[in-house]
Scaffold this motif. Structure first.
Motif, PDB file in Angstrom:
ATOM      1  N   GLY A  62       3.074  -1.805 -16.067  1.00 18.04           N
ATOM      2  CA  GLY A  62       4.381  -1.222 -16.353  1.00 18.04           C
ATOM      3  C   GLY A  62       4.551  -0.815 -17.794  1.00 18.04           C
ATOM      4  O   GLY A  62       5.029   0.289 -18.094  1.00 18.04           O
ATOM      5  N   VAL A  63       4.147  -1.678 -18.720  1.00 20.90           N
ATOM      6  CA  VAL A  63       4.323  -1.360 -20.140  1.00 20.90           C
ATOM      7  C   VAL A  63       3.353  -0.268 -20.575  1.00 20.90           C
ATOM      8  O   VAL A  63       3.680   0.567 -21.433  1.00 20.90           O
ATOM      9  CB  VAL A  63       4.167  -2.640 -21.004  1.00 20.90           C
ATOM     10  CG1 VAL A  63       2.742  -3.129 -21.055  1.00 20.90           C
ATOM     11  CG2 VAL A  63       4.698  -2.402 -22.410  1.00 20.90           C
ATOM     12  N   ILE A  64       2.179  -0.215 -19.977  1.00 17.45           N
ATOM     13  CA  ILE A  64       1.219   0.856 -20.278  1.00 17.45           C
ATOM     14  C   ILE A  64       1.781   2.212 -19.835  1.00 17.45           C
ATOM     15  O   ILE A  64       1.706   3.203 -20.571  1.00 17.45           O
ATOM     16  CB  ILE A  64      -0.139   0.569 -19.602  1.00 17.45           C
ATOM     17  CG1 ILE A  64      -0.875  -0.537 -20.368  1.00 17.45           C
ATOM     18  CG2 ILE A  64      -1.009   1.827 -19.539  1.00 17.45           C
ATOM     19  CD1 ILE A  64      -2.117  -1.056 -19.661  1.00 17.45           C
ATOM     20  N   LEU A  65       2.383   2.254 -18.645  1.00 17.72           N
ATOM     21  CA  LEU A  65       2.993   3.492 -18.163  1.00 17.72           C
ATOM     22  C   LEU A  65       4.173   3.912 -19.039  1.00 17.72           C
ATOM     23  O   LEU A  65       4.375   5.106 -19.301  1.00 17.72           O
ATOM     24  CB  LEU A  65       3.440   3.325 -16.715  1.00 17.72           C
ATOM     25  CG  LEU A  65       2.333   3.161 -15.671  1.00 17.72           C
ATOM     26  CD1 LEU A  65       2.931   2.963 -14.279  1.00 17.72           C
ATOM     27  CD2 LEU A  65       1.391   4.356 -15.670  1.00 17.72           C
ATOM     28  N   LEU A  66       4.962   2.937 -19.483  1.00 18.13           N
ATOM     29  CA  LEU A  66       6.084   3.240 -20.380  1.00 18.13           C
ATOM     30  C   LEU A  66       5.603   3.910 -21.658  1.00 18.13           C
ATOM     31  O   LEU A  66       6.174   4.900 -22.121  1.00 18.13           O
ATOM     32  CB  LEU A  66       6.839   1.957 -20.727  1.00 18.13           C
ATOM     33  CG  LEU A  66       7.860   1.425 -19.727  1.00 18.13           C
ATOM     34  CD1 LEU A  66       8.421   0.096 -20.212  1.00 18.13           C
ATOM     35  CD2 LEU A  66       8.996   2.417 -19.536  1.00 18.13           C
ATOM     36  N   MET A  67       4.546   3.360 -22.240  1.00 15.59           N
ATOM     37  CA  MET A  67       4.049   3.896 -23.512  1.00 15.59           C
ATOM     38  C   MET A  67       3.341   5.235 -23.322  1.00 15.59           C
ATOM     39  O   MET A  67       3.385   6.101 -24.202  1.00 15.59           O
ATOM     40  CB  MET A  67       3.115   2.880 -24.173  1.00 15.59           C
ATOM     41  CG  MET A  67       3.820   1.636 -24.673  1.00 15.59           C
ATOM     42  SD  MET A  67       5.268   1.996 -25.697  1.00 15.59           S
ATOM     43  CE  MET A  67       4.541   2.924 -27.038  1.00 15.59           C
ATOM     44  N   LYS A 270       5.905  12.868 -12.839  1.00 12.53           N
ATOM     45  CA  LYS A 270       5.215  12.078 -11.817  1.00 12.53           C
ATOM     46  C   LYS A 270       4.978  10.643 -12.299  1.00 12.53           C
ATOM     47  O   LYS A 270       5.183   9.683 -11.558  1.00 12.53           O
ATOM     48  CB  LYS A 270       3.871  12.728 -11.472  1.00 12.53           C
ATOM     49  CG  LYS A 270       3.981  14.106 -10.846  1.00 12.53           C
ATOM     50  CD  LYS A 270       4.688  14.058  -9.503  1.00 12.53           C
ATOM     51  CE  LYS A 270       4.716  15.432  -8.839  1.00 12.53           C
ATOM     52  NZ  LYS A 270       5.480  15.428  -7.578  1.00 12.53           N
ATOM     53  N   VAL A 271       4.529  10.498 -13.544  1.00 17.60           N
ATOM     54  CA  VAL A 271       4.259   9.164 -14.091  1.00 17.60           C
ATOM     55  C   VAL A 271       5.556   8.374 -14.233  1.00 17.60           C
ATOM     56  O   VAL A 271       5.610   7.180 -13.914  1.00 17.60           O
ATOM     57  CB  VAL A 271       3.537   9.266 -15.455  1.00 17.60           C
ATOM     58  CG1 VAL A 271       3.429   7.899 -16.125  1.00 17.60           C
ATOM     59  CG2 VAL A 271       2.146   9.854 -15.275  1.00 17.60           C
ATOM     60  N   SER A 272       6.624   9.041 -14.692  1.00 15.95           N
ATOM     61  CA  SER A 272       7.905   8.362 -14.862  1.00 15.95           C
ATOM     62  C   SER A 272       8.457   7.859 -13.537  1.00 15.95           C
ATOM     63  O   SER A 272       9.050   6.778 -13.469  1.00 15.95           O
ATOM     64  CB  SER A 272       8.926   9.306 -15.509  1.00 15.95           C
ATOM     65  OG  SER A 272       8.543   9.618 -16.820  1.00 15.95           O
ATOM     66  N   THR A 273       8.258   8.632 -12.468  1.00 17.58           N
ATOM     67  CA  THR A 273       8.715   8.201 -11.141  1.00 17.58           C
ATOM     68  C   THR A 273       7.985   6.934 -10.712  1.00 17.58           C
ATOM     69  O   THR A 273       8.603   5.966 -10.243  1.00 17.58           O
ATOM     70  CB  THR A 273       8.480   9.309 -10.103  1.00 17.58           C
ATOM     71  OG1 THR A 273       9.197  10.480 -10.494  1.00 17.58           O
ATOM     72  CG2 THR A 273       8.952   8.866  -8.727  1.00 17.58           C
ATOM     73  N   LEU A 274       6.669   6.937 -10.881  1.00 19.31           N
ATOM     74  CA  LEU A 274       5.870   5.755 -10.545  1.00 19.31           C
ATOM     75  C   LEU A 274       6.311   4.551 -11.355  1.00 19.31           C
ATOM     76  O   LEU A 274       6.473   3.442 -10.828  1.00 19.31           O
ATOM     77  CB  LEU A 274       4.384   6.054 -10.810  1.00 19.31           C
ATOM     78  CG  LEU A 274       3.384   4.914 -10.615  1.00 19.31           C
ATOM     79  CD1 LEU A 274       3.326   4.495  -9.156  1.00 19.31           C
ATOM     80  CD2 LEU A 274       1.998   5.336 -11.105  1.00 19.31           C
ATOM     81  N   SER A 280       7.972  -0.609 -14.089  1.00 16.37           N
ATOM     82  CA  SER A 280       8.834  -0.920 -15.237  1.00 16.37           C
ATOM     83  C   SER A 280       9.821  -2.053 -14.951  1.00 16.37           C
ATOM     84  O   SER A 280       9.989  -2.937 -15.797  1.00 16.37           O
ATOM     85  CB  SER A 280       9.597   0.332 -15.688  1.00 16.37           C
ATOM     86  OG  SER A 280       8.699   1.274 -16.229  1.00 16.37           O
ATOM     87  N   PRO A 281      10.496  -2.064 -13.777  1.00 15.62           N
ATOM     88  CA  PRO A 281      11.394  -3.196 -13.501  1.00 15.62           C
ATOM     89  C   PRO A 281      10.681  -4.550 -13.566  1.00 15.62           C
ATOM     90  O   PRO A 281      11.254  -5.527 -14.063  1.00 15.62           O
ATOM     91  CB  PRO A 281      11.890  -2.909 -12.071  1.00 15.62           C
ATOM     92  CG  PRO A 281      11.788  -1.438 -11.927  1.00 15.62           C
ATOM     93  CD  PRO A 281      10.581  -1.043 -12.713  1.00 15.62           C
TER      94      PRO A 281
END
Length: 398
Positions: A62-67, A270-274, A280-281
């Motif tokens: 989750g944190v990797i996708l956020l960054m 697309k990444v933000s949706t995932l 992220s939650p």
């Protein structure tokens, strides 16, 4: 009895969104609600969900996708222009918390190396929480947002370097004559690896930007582009970790490499949706789950309260002072300082390392985790206040 996995995931997703909607209703960023959901579910209150390996693994993703998303949204030209300012702010934003934490710990009778270690913990900044809050507020690509992200990334690197030095001299009561050379050589090797990572990041970023430009021109906005982008994100996060840098820094640089690509918005969506739907939650809840009151005594509670004040004040003043040196307005300096208050992953890693090498007991560890959680909860609120004037001016100009 351990909760069923599917039930736990359902509960986490429902509560993070419910709490997020509530905090939005009272004009606070939704990330505050998600963090509070973790505190409520965890050992601090209801004790329904406990930290475990699965939550940890999903939170890491989750944190990797956020960054990665933050990197994709960054204005690269603005980041280049503000690099010197970000460096100034990051250095002052590390020196003052280091000195403040050391002074407070010394006043409470901790030894020299233990006090240094408390100061080291306060140097870190949570890039991910700040990035998510700025994204939610639509401020990530502003001048303040760019400077904050740049300074926060540098802060995390400085935290790693200072941690290495603290472990070298503090682990086991200091460096002896026989082992000192070997320890310093290890530090030198790690610093060299960090430098090599940045060289690799620049070179790899240039070529990957061209490669994804070719893919965009040849295939357009296809899902294969997002899959390749995600694979590049995870691979570069691994490379960063291998070179002694946090994986989230690698993910951020992967996003930076693709931020100028013409398919950047498609990949980001697309990444933000995932990320938003699932990972992220869980990351935000995992931060809240860390809060615990184990091992706290009356003196530790007082120390924790004072440490929290020092943690907030030194970042606000240190980063604000750096901004003033760079010629920024007082309002912009407050926005930058507010964005740097949150401690996070790096601070927790440092605290865990302190337990492992005997520079911190369980009571102090609980106090440090409370400081991390409270500053993380407070940062979105401070950012909301800091950007409030800008929002009012925008409304009045319409």
């Amino acid at each position: 009895m351990e909760m069923n996995l599917l039930l736990m995931l359902a509960l986490v997703l429902i509560l993070t969104k419910t709490f997020g909607l509530f905090t939005r209703r009272i004009h606070l960023p939704q990330v505050v609600g998600a963090l509070l959901a973790g505190v409520v579910l965890g050992p601090a209150l209801l004790n329904i969900v406990r930290p475990n390996e699965l939550i940890g693994a999903l939170a890491d993703i989750g944190v990797i996708l956020l960054m990665f998303s933050a990197g994709l949204e960054t204005d690269l030209q603005q980041l280049r222009c503000s690099l010197r300012q970000s460096l100034t702010i990051a250095v002052l934003g590390a020196i003052l918390p280091l000195a403040g934490g050391f002074a407070l710990a010394s006043l409470f009778g901790l030894g020299f190396y233990e006090s240094i270690f408390i100061g080291v913990i306060l140097t870190a900044t949570s890039v991910s929480i700040t990035a998510e809050t700025l994204t939610e507020m639509g401020k990530l690509s502003t001048k303040a947002g760019t400077v904050i992200l740049g300074a926060a990334v540098i802060d995390d690197i400085l935290g790693v370097v200072i941690l290495l030095l603290a472990i070298t001299f503090g682990g086991g009561g200091g460096v002896g004559a026989e082992s000192g050379g070997m320890e310093m050589a290890a530090v030198g090797l790690t610093l060299l690896k960090i430098c090599l990572f940045f060289v690799l990041a620049i070179v790899c970023g240039v070529y990957m930007s061209k490669f994804f430009g070719f893919l965009s021109n040849k295939f357009g906005n296809r899902r294969r582009l997002c899959i390749f982008g995600l694979a590049f994100c995870f691979f570069f996060a691994y490379i960063a970790e291998y070179f002694g840098v946090s994986d989230i820094i690698g993910a951020y640089f992967a996003g930076l490499a693709l931020c100028s690509n013409k398919s950047e918005h498609y990949i980001h969506d697309k990444v933000s949706t995932l990320s938003f739907m699932f990972f992220s939650p869980i990351f935000f809840v995992s931060v809240g789950l860390m809060m615990t009151f184990d091992g706290l005594t009356a003196s530790t509670v007082i120390f924790t309260a004072l440490l929290l004040i020092v943690a907030i004040a030194t970042k606000l003043f240190g980063c604000g002072l750096g901004g003033r040196i760079c010629g920024y307005s007082k309002r912009l300096c407050f926005q930058i300082g507010a964005g740097m208050v949150s401690r996070g992953e790096v601070a927790i890693v440092i605290a865990v390392k302190g337990i492992a090498i005997g520079l911190m007991d369980s009571g102090l560890f609980s106090g440090v985790i409370i400081v991390v959680i409270v500053t993380t909860l407070l940062t979105p609120i401070l950012l909301k206040v800091a950007f409030r004037r800008d929002e009012i001016n925008a409304v009045q100009s319409q």
